[in-house]
Design a protein around this motif. Structure first.
Motif, PDB file in Angstrom:
ATOM      1  N   THR A  67      -1.997   2.069   4.648  1.00 28.96           N
ATOM      2  CA  THR A  67      -2.958   2.617   5.371  1.00 28.96           C
ATOM      3  C   THR A  67      -2.996   4.107   5.787  1.00 28.96           C
ATOM      4  O   THR A  67      -3.640   4.576   6.667  1.00 28.96           O
ATOM      5  CB  THR A  67      -3.284   1.703   6.513  1.00 28.96           C
ATOM      6  N   ASN A  68      -2.060   4.793   5.320  1.00 27.35           N
ATOM      7  CA  ASN A  68      -1.686   6.197   5.434  1.00 27.35           C
ATOM      8  C   ASN A  68      -3.162   6.780   5.149  1.00 27.35           C
ATOM      9  O   ASN A  68      -3.331   8.206   5.877  1.00 27.35           O
ATOM     10  CB  ASN A  68      -0.548   6.586   4.786  1.00 27.35           C
ATOM     11  N   CYS A  69      -3.607   6.630   4.038  1.00 24.67           N
ATOM     12  CA  CYS A  69      -4.813   7.532   3.682  1.00 24.67           C
ATOM     13  C   CYS A  69      -6.056   6.803   3.842  1.00 24.67           C
ATOM     14  O   CYS A  69      -7.199   7.676   4.036  1.00 24.67           O
ATOM     15  CB  CYS A  69      -4.606   7.719   2.176  1.00 24.67           C
ATOM     16  N   LYS A  77     -11.495  -9.626  -1.591  1.00 23.45           N
ATOM     17  CA  LYS A  77     -12.478  -9.013  -2.667  1.00 23.45           C
ATOM     18  C   LYS A  77     -12.185  -8.625  -3.908  1.00 23.45           C
ATOM     19  O   LYS A  77     -13.001  -8.312  -4.665  1.00 23.45           O
ATOM     20  CB  LYS A  77     -13.213  -7.903  -1.905  1.00 23.45           C
ATOM     21  N   ARG A  78     -11.067  -8.778  -4.314  1.00 22.29           N
ATOM     22  CA  ARG A  78     -10.254  -8.174  -5.667  1.00 22.29           C
ATOM     23  C   ARG A  78      -9.717  -9.447  -6.096  1.00 22.29           C
ATOM     24  O   ARG A  78      -9.177 -10.371  -5.536  1.00 22.29           O
ATOM     25  CB  ARG A  78      -9.369  -7.128  -5.408  1.00 22.29           C
ATOM     26  N   SER A  79      -9.971  -9.353  -7.549  1.00 17.58           N
ATOM     27  CA  SER A  79      -9.208 -10.357  -8.411  1.00 17.58           C
ATOM     28  C   SER A  79      -7.476 -10.081  -8.444  1.00 17.58           C
ATOM     29  O   SER A  79      -7.258  -8.969  -8.198  1.00 17.58           O
ATOM     30  CB  SER A  79      -9.697 -10.554  -9.903  1.00 17.58           C
ATOM     31  N   PRO A  92       2.525   5.152  -6.808  1.00 14.76           N
ATOM     32  CA  PRO A  92       3.060   6.653  -6.800  1.00 14.76           C
ATOM     33  C   PRO A  92       2.677   7.321  -5.389  1.00 14.76           C
ATOM     34  O   PRO A  92       3.142   8.146  -4.968  1.00 14.76           O
ATOM     35  CB  PRO A  92       2.293   7.359  -7.999  1.00 14.76           C
ATOM     36  N   LYS A  93       1.355   6.883  -5.014  1.00 14.57           N
ATOM     37  CA  LYS A  93       0.677   7.871  -4.070  1.00 14.57           C
ATOM     38  C   LYS A  93       1.404   7.291  -2.672  1.00 14.57           C
ATOM     39  O   LYS A  93       1.720   8.011  -1.944  1.00 14.57           O
ATOM     40  CB  LYS A  93      -0.808   7.146  -3.637  1.00 14.57           C
ATOM     41  N   ALA A  94       1.675   6.033  -2.619  1.00 16.11           N
ATOM     42  CA  ALA A  94       2.333   5.252  -1.453  1.00 16.11           C
ATOM     43  C   ALA A  94       3.897   5.648  -1.484  1.00 16.11           C
ATOM     44  O   ALA A  94       4.662   5.223  -0.465  1.00 16.11           O
ATOM     45  CB  ALA A  94       2.159   3.764  -1.320  1.00 16.11           C
ATOM     46  N   ASN A  95       4.283   5.837  -2.731  1.00 16.66           N
ATOM     47  CA  ASN A  95       5.711   6.301  -3.074  1.00 16.66           C
ATOM     48  C   ASN A  95       6.791   4.942  -2.797  1.00 16.66           C
ATOM     49  O   ASN A  95       7.690   5.000  -2.111  1.00 16.66           O
ATOM     50  CB  ASN A  95       6.201   7.320  -2.127  1.00 16.66           C
ATOM     51  N   ILE A  96       6.407   3.918  -3.254  1.00 14.80           N
ATOM     52  CA  ILE A  96       7.056   2.610  -3.138  1.00 14.80           C
ATOM     53  C   ILE A  96       7.619   2.426  -4.526  1.00 14.80           C
ATOM     54  O   ILE A  96       7.264   2.784  -5.654  1.00 14.80           O
ATOM     55  CB  ILE A  96       6.015   1.389  -2.505  1.00 14.80           C
ATOM     56  N   SER A  97       8.744   1.823  -4.522  1.00 15.01           N
ATOM     57  CA  SER A  97       9.719   1.196  -5.583  1.00 15.01           C
ATOM     58  C   SER A  97       8.988   0.043  -6.258  1.00 15.01           C
ATOM     59  O   SER A  97       7.985  -0.693  -5.867  1.00 15.01           O
ATOM     60  CB  SER A  97      10.804   0.894  -5.118  1.00 15.01           C
TER      61      SER A  97
HETATM   62  C1  HEC Z   1      -1.683   9.233  -0.450  1.00 17.22           C
HETATM   63  C2  HEC Z   1      -2.862   8.524  -0.125  1.00 17.22           C
HETATM   64  C3  HEC Z   1      -2.951   7.120  -0.431  1.00 17.22           C
HETATM   65  C4  HEC Z   1      -2.069   6.012  -0.074  1.00 17.22           C
HETATM   66  C5  HEC Z   1      -0.595   6.024   0.286  1.00 17.22           C
HETATM   67  C6  HEC Z   1      -2.538   4.831  -0.648  1.00 17.22           C
HETATM   68  N1  HEC Z   1      -3.906   5.160  -1.109  1.00 17.22           N
HETATM   69 FE1  HEC Z   1      -5.299   3.637  -1.717  1.00 17.22          FE
HETATM   70  N2  HEC Z   1      -6.388   5.264  -2.278  1.00 17.22           N
HETATM   71  C7  HEC Z   1      -6.571   6.480  -1.900  1.00 17.22           C
HETATM   72  C8  HEC Z   1      -7.522   7.238  -2.316  1.00 17.22           C
HETATM   73  C9  HEC Z   1      -8.010   8.887  -2.203  1.00 17.22           C
HETATM   74  C10 HEC Z   1      -8.406   6.343  -2.816  1.00 17.22           C
HETATM   75  C11 HEC Z   1      -9.967   6.223  -3.369  1.00 17.22           C
HETATM   76  C12 HEC Z   1     -11.075   6.482  -2.226  1.00 17.22           C
HETATM   77  C13 HEC Z   1     -10.893   5.251  -1.372  1.00 17.22           C
HETATM   78  O1  HEC Z   1     -11.332   4.143  -1.952  1.00 17.22           O
HETATM   79  O2  HEC Z   1     -10.787   5.426  -0.279  1.00 17.22           O
HETATM   80  C14 HEC Z   1      -8.001   5.060  -2.832  1.00 17.22           C
HETATM   81  C15 HEC Z   1      -8.526   3.821  -2.875  1.00 17.22           C
HETATM   82  C16 HEC Z   1      -7.868   2.449  -2.975  1.00 17.22           C
HETATM   83  C17 HEC Z   1      -8.368   1.256  -3.308  1.00 17.22           C
HETATM   84  C18 HEC Z   1      -9.941   0.820  -3.731  1.00 17.22           C
HETATM   85  C19 HEC Z   1     -10.272   1.517  -4.904  1.00 17.22           C
HETATM   86  C20 HEC Z   1     -11.594   1.260  -5.325  1.00 17.22           C
HETATM   87  O3  HEC Z   1     -11.839   0.816  -6.454  1.00 17.22           O
HETATM   88  O4  HEC Z   1     -12.366   1.191  -4.453  1.00 17.22           O
HETATM   89  C21 HEC Z   1      -7.380   0.548  -3.080  1.00 17.22           C
HETATM   90  C22 HEC Z   1      -7.572  -1.238  -3.271  1.00 17.22           C
HETATM   91  C23 HEC Z   1      -6.281   0.830  -2.603  1.00 17.22           C
HETATM   92  N3  HEC Z   1      -6.699   2.222  -2.501  1.00 17.22           N
HETATM   93  C24 HEC Z   1      -5.129   0.436  -2.256  1.00 17.22           C
HETATM   94  C25 HEC Z   1      -3.985   0.897  -1.948  1.00 17.22           C
HETATM   95  C26 HEC Z   1      -2.727   0.086  -1.668  1.00 17.22           C
HETATM   96  C27 HEC Z   1      -2.344  -1.270  -1.987  1.00 17.22           C
HETATM   97  C28 HEC Z   1      -1.951   1.105  -1.060  1.00 17.22           C
HETATM   98  C29 HEC Z   1      -0.386   0.945  -0.841  1.00 17.22           C
HETATM   99  C30 HEC Z   1       0.406   0.524  -2.018  1.00 17.22           C
HETATM  100  C31 HEC Z   1      -2.503   2.299  -1.008  1.00 17.22           C
HETATM  101  N4  HEC Z   1      -3.778   2.097  -1.579  1.00 17.22           N
HETATM  102  C32 HEC Z   1      -2.047   3.500  -0.691  1.00 17.22           C
HETATM  103  C33 HEC Z   1      -5.293   7.228  -1.173  1.00 17.22           C
HETATM  104  C34 HEC Z   1      -4.025   6.378  -1.069  1.00 17.22           C
END
Ligand code: HEC
Length: 120
Positions: A67-69, A77-79, A92-97
């Motif tokens: 929930t950081n971003c 809502k997802r399969s 990779p965005k969340a930097n988890i292993s």
């Molecule tokens: C560094 C920022 C960042 C982090 C940390 C992050 N996300 Fe996201 N995520 C995004 C962005 C940017 C999008 C695309 C825009 C949106 O849907 O909000 C996205 C989209 C998504 C979507 C929706 C994709 C779609 O088709 O609408 C899901 C599901 C999701 N993230 C799950 C996760 C999960 C689970 C984690 C933890 C492992 C995570 N996110 C961590 C940035 C991040």
């Protein structure tokens, strides 16, 4: 006071009570997303090695770094396939292993397997 006035007051009061009751919002059912033994039993049907600690870790990741971003994404809502893909993209965005990825995935599956209500 005249009888007519009393009747009017009674009527007005009754009406306002009815309106107040009608406009009162129905409580929204919010499902708990904290894993319990119910989720553990459900996930162990398919993945017997999953522990309560794994699910708790998955929940912490989901409500923490995930929930950081953005806000919490709806689990239901997802399969299963879609979640697997999203977790691969987001890890990779969340930097988890890889272990954390697996715990998150199992947590999500355990919640889906025991769905009681939609998360908004
Ligand atoms: C560094 C920022 C960042 C982090 C940390 C992050 N996300 Fe996201 N995520 C995004 C962005 C940017 C999008 C695309 C825009 C949106 O849907 O909000 C996205 C989209 C998504 C979507 C929706 C994709 C779609 O088709 O609408 C899901 C599901 C999701 N993230 C799950 C996760 C999960 C689970 C984690 C933890 C492992 C995570 N996110 C961590 C940035 C991040």
């Amino acid at each position: 006071m005249k009888i007519k006035t009393v009747k009017l007051i009674v009527l007005a009061t009754t009406m306002s009570i009815i309106v107040a009751c009608k406009t009162k919002k129905a409580p929204t059912l919010v499902a708990s997303i904290v894993p319990t033994n119910v989720q553990l039993k459900a996930i162990q049907v398919k993945y017997p090695d999953v522990t309560m600690q794994n699910l708790t870790n998955g929940h912490d990741i989901y409500t923490g770094v995930c929930t950081n971003c953005h806000g919490m994404k709806n689990i239901y809502k997802r399969s299963e396939e879609s979640w697997k893909h999203e977790i691969d993209v987001m890890a990779p965005k969340a930097n988890i292993s890889d272990t954390q990825k697996d715990e998150l995935f199992k947590y999500i599956l355990s919640m889906k397997a025991t769905q009681v209500a939609e998360i908004k």
